[in-house]
Write a protein that holds these residues in place. Structure first.
Motif, PDB file in Angstrom:
ATOM      1  N   LEU A  42     109.207 -39.148  -3.847  1.00  0.00           N
ATOM      2  CA  LEU A  42     107.777 -38.903  -3.666  1.00  0.00           C
ATOM      3  C   LEU A  42     107.373 -38.954  -2.194  1.00  0.00           C
ATOM      4  O   LEU A  42     106.607 -38.103  -1.711  1.00  0.00           O
ATOM      5  N   GLU A  43     107.893 -39.939  -1.471  1.00  0.00           N
ATOM      6  CA  GLU A  43     107.516 -40.081  -0.066  1.00  0.00           C
ATOM      7  C   GLU A  43     108.110 -38.951   0.789  1.00  0.00           C
ATOM      8  O   GLU A  43     107.489 -38.507   1.755  1.00  0.00           O
ATOM      9  N   LYS A 102     105.978 -36.002   0.161  1.00  0.00           N
ATOM     10  CA  LYS A 102     104.705 -36.207   0.855  1.00  0.00           C
ATOM     11  C   LYS A 102     104.803 -35.778   2.317  1.00  0.00           C
ATOM     12  O   LYS A 102     103.843 -35.282   2.916  1.00  0.00           O
ATOM     13  N   ASN A 103     106.012 -35.931   2.894  1.00  0.00           N
ATOM     14  CA  ASN A 103     106.266 -35.511   4.276  1.00  0.00           C
ATOM     15  C   ASN A 103     106.843 -34.104   4.359  1.00  0.00           C
ATOM     16  O   ASN A 103     107.404 -33.716   5.380  1.00  0.00           O
ATOM     17  N   ALA A 108     113.686 -34.382  -1.087  1.00  0.00           N
ATOM     18  CA  ALA A 108     112.889 -34.925  -2.187  1.00  0.00           C
ATOM     19  C   ALA A 108     113.495 -34.548  -3.537  1.00  0.00           C
ATOM     20  O   ALA A 108     113.605 -35.378  -4.444  1.00  0.00           O
ATOM     21  N   PHE A 134     102.831 -36.150  -8.526  1.00  0.00           N
ATOM     22  CA  PHE A 134     101.849 -36.015  -7.439  1.00  0.00           C
ATOM     23  C   PHE A 134     100.436 -35.831  -7.973  1.00  0.00           C
ATOM     24  O   PHE A 134      99.462 -36.218  -7.319  1.00  0.00           O
ATOM     25  N   TYR A 165      99.272 -39.327  -8.164  1.00  0.00           N
ATOM     26  CA  TYR A 165      99.610 -40.194  -7.029  1.00  0.00           C
ATOM     27  C   TYR A 165      98.471 -41.146  -6.671  1.00  0.00           C
ATOM     28  O   TYR A 165      98.704 -42.333  -6.400  1.00  0.00           O
ATOM     29  N   ASP A 166      97.243 -40.654  -6.706  1.00  0.00           N
ATOM     30  CA  ASP A 166      96.101 -41.493  -6.333  1.00  0.00           C
ATOM     31  C   ASP A 166      95.927 -42.665  -7.292  1.00  0.00           C
ATOM     32  O   ASP A 166      95.364 -43.698  -6.921  1.00  0.00           O
ATOM     33  N   GLN A 176      99.320 -45.273  -6.391  1.00  0.00           N
ATOM     34  CA  GLN A 176      99.739 -45.659  -5.035  1.00  0.00           C
ATOM     35  C   GLN A 176      99.242 -47.046  -4.626  1.00  0.00           C
ATOM     36  O   GLN A 176      99.873 -47.706  -3.799  1.00  0.00           O
ATOM     37  N   LYS A 235     102.815 -49.372  -2.502  1.00  0.00           N
ATOM     38  CA  LYS A 235     102.765 -49.289  -1.033  1.00  0.00           C
ATOM     39  C   LYS A 235     103.710 -50.297  -0.383  1.00  0.00           C
ATOM     40  O   LYS A 235     104.340 -50.011   0.633  1.00  0.00           O
TER      41      LYS A 235
END
Length: 553
Positions: free
Chosen positions: A375-376, A379-380, A386, A413, A416-417, A420, A457
């Motif tokens: 996921l991270e 995200k990048n 990924a 994703f 994700y909110d 996270q 996190k």
């Protein structure tokens, strides 16, 4: 063989006669690799038994050790065969002479090396159907159980069995004994041999076809075996049969570092191994660790064989018992030490994030780790990596393709909110369980407390820490043969008195104690053991052993 007759060597560069059978007791940091390379050069220089077609065989336990020895022996490799025991047996016994066994069920033309065996779905269906074991519904656990079958010796005959009864039990059912060989035949029929199969067939060949023994002896007048304490009975018998005459055998090992019983190793084999006129030597120096660390190691092995010493009289700080809340200890270590290698008994599949070590379910811990990594990375915008990590998270599912990985990323994703800022228990129970054959929500116990206290996190931060090199993690078994400036050993918090027993009441007949001995002996300058609580009585005992007690508040 009684160690009291052993001859003490001054150092790892001491020379011993080349034409003799020998056993060398050498503890951690003793310079076994230096001794081996020097002894091989000594043989090459002075032996009259070596000719153009005759070599020295040097056998060690891992491919990493093989590569190290090959580098050290630069310029001598034409006269020396350096390999693992499996590679040696395959190359010089199984591959050229398998035909002598007349095993019609094995297509010899298809045999090409040895590997870890995993049955395909179609083969599993055939196994369950042919053996009338259709009641096994979980293929993953069935594959894992079958993979634990080992060839062992019983009255000199190889027998296929589980080393522990529970290894062959899945839920309320045990795998039928008469189906063990069917499992082997399913991959033998395709020319596939496991590492363990190589030893089985090598043993049979040299026992049933004595002429092969003569060929091996003629080819290798010298055989040296490192890490002999990790050998299994079959390996030991193969070496013993070769060494009965003509070939000189040298074995090197340390009883206190025997930690592979789950692979069939037997700690007594090194102690009891003997050949005609075998000489016994001790190499008691420890050039790796400080006096303070060596003193603790000697406390553990005091009743076993011999004590070590520092040839350079290397001084350092006292080993530390670090006590406190897990998060505070992690922060303390990060602030006080530049580079720490975390070692844990737990045998889990990832090798980086020490915060997941306490989860006893390896499948769950690595799935969480790789999924979060994926996921991270996405995200990048590093989609290639990924997808790779997402497939690692579900690597035991054969049909999990790149397309599936991309779809999994997209769906996660979208949420994700939501996760996270929440804990890992929420992520696991709401977004991992119920998808791609994952079951079993985290509902209670120590694991729930662990993941309840770990936010998404926070885990991402831990992963980033490992990537910067400030923190690293290995299981103790993975660390064997290595050394690190600073070692921190993580102990489970439950049953504190029992977990400290390896220090307070060391018994090197217990493998768990030997595993922790191996962990501590990886440290060069700083040794740290961390746990949440220690009783006042045990604090006093630990201080007498040589530890400094540090309470982090």
């Amino acid at each position: 063989m009684d160690i009291s007759v052993a001859i003490e060597l001054e150092s790892s560069i001491s020379e011993i006669p080349v034409d003799e059978n020998f056993k060398l007791y050498a503890g951690p940091g003793a310079g076994k690799t230096t001794f081996l390379t020097n002894h091989i050069r000594h043989i090459l220089k002075s032996s009259r038994k070596l000719k153009k077609t005759r070599q020295i065989a040097c056998i060690t336990y891992t491919n990493t050790a093989v590569n190290t020895l090959v580098k050290r022996l630069e310029g001598c490799t034409d006269s020396t065969e350096v390999s693992t025991i499996h590679s040696f047996c395959y190359k010089y016994i199984v591959k050229p002479y398998m035909r002598l066994l007349n095993e019609d069920s094995i297509p010899l033309d298809k045999i090409d090396g040895h590997e870890e065996i995993k049955l395909r779905r179609s083969q599993l269906r055939e196994f369950k159907s042919s053996s009338q074991q259709l009641h096994f519904n979980d293929d993953k656990y069935l594959v894992e159980a079958l993979g634990k079958l080992k060839w062992v010796l019983e009255d000199g005959e190889p027998v296929l069995k589980f080393l522990r009864y529970t290894d062959g039990r899945i839920g309320e059912y045990s795998i039928k004994k008469n189906s063990y060989i069917l499992y082997k035949q399913l991959h033998w029929s395709e020319g596939k041999l496991s590492h363990d199969d190589v030893l089985y067939f090598a043993y049979r060949i040299i026992k049933e076809k004595p002429d092969v023994l003569e060929i091996i002896r003629a080819r290798f007048p010298y055989i040296l075996i490192d890490e002999f304490q990790d050998t299994s009975p079959i390996q030991t018998e193969i070496i013993k049969m070769i060494g009965e005459r003509e070939t000189y055998v040298g074995v090197i090992g340390d009883i206190c570092q025997s930690i592979y019983s789950f692979q069939g190793a037997n700690v007594d084999l090194f102690r009891e191994f003997t050949l005609d006129d075998m000489k016994v030597y001790i190499l008691s120096g420890n050039r790796r660790s400080t006096n303070q660390i060596i003193n603790v190691l000697n406390h553990m092995r005091e009743r076993v064989d011999f004590k070590q010493h520092s040839p350079t009289d290397l001084e350092g700080q006292a080993p530390i018992i670090l006590i406190g809340d897990k998060s505070r200890l992690d922060s303390f270590l990060k602030d006080k030490f530049e580079k720490v290698m975390f070692l844990s008994y737990k045998n889990i599949n990832h090798t980086n994030v020490n915060i997941l070590v306490e989860d006893s379910d390896g499948d769950r811990s690595w799935r969480i780790y790789y999924l979060v990594q994926s996921l991270e990375l996405a995200k990048n915008l590093d989609m290639k990596q990924a997808i790779k990590f997402m497939r690692q998270a579900y690597r035991k599912i054969e049909e999990f393709t790149e397309k599936e990985a991309l779809e999994r990323l997209r769906r996660l994703f979208d949420s994700y909110d939501d996760f996270q800022n929440k804990n890992i228990t929420h992520l696991h129970n709401e977004y991992i369980v119920g998808h791609y054959q994952v079951s079993g929500k985290i509902t209670r116990g120590r694991v729930k407390a662990l993941y309840d206290g770990l936010t998404y996190k926070h885990l991402v931060t831990q992963i980033k820490n490992t990537e910067t090199g400030s923190i690293d993690f290995k299981t103790i078994h993975q660390s064997k043969g290595e050394e690190f400036d600073t070692v921190c050993i993580t102990l489970p918090s439950e049953n504190e008195g029992k977990e400290l027993d390896f220090l307070i009441n060391p018994d090197m007949n217990k493998e768990s104690h030997r595993v922790y001995y191996v962990a501590m002996s990886r440290a060069q300058y700083k040794l740290i053991i961390k746990l949440e609580t220690v009783s006042e009585e045990n604090k006093s005992k630990l201080e007498k052993i040589g530890f400094e007690i540090v309470q982090v508040t």
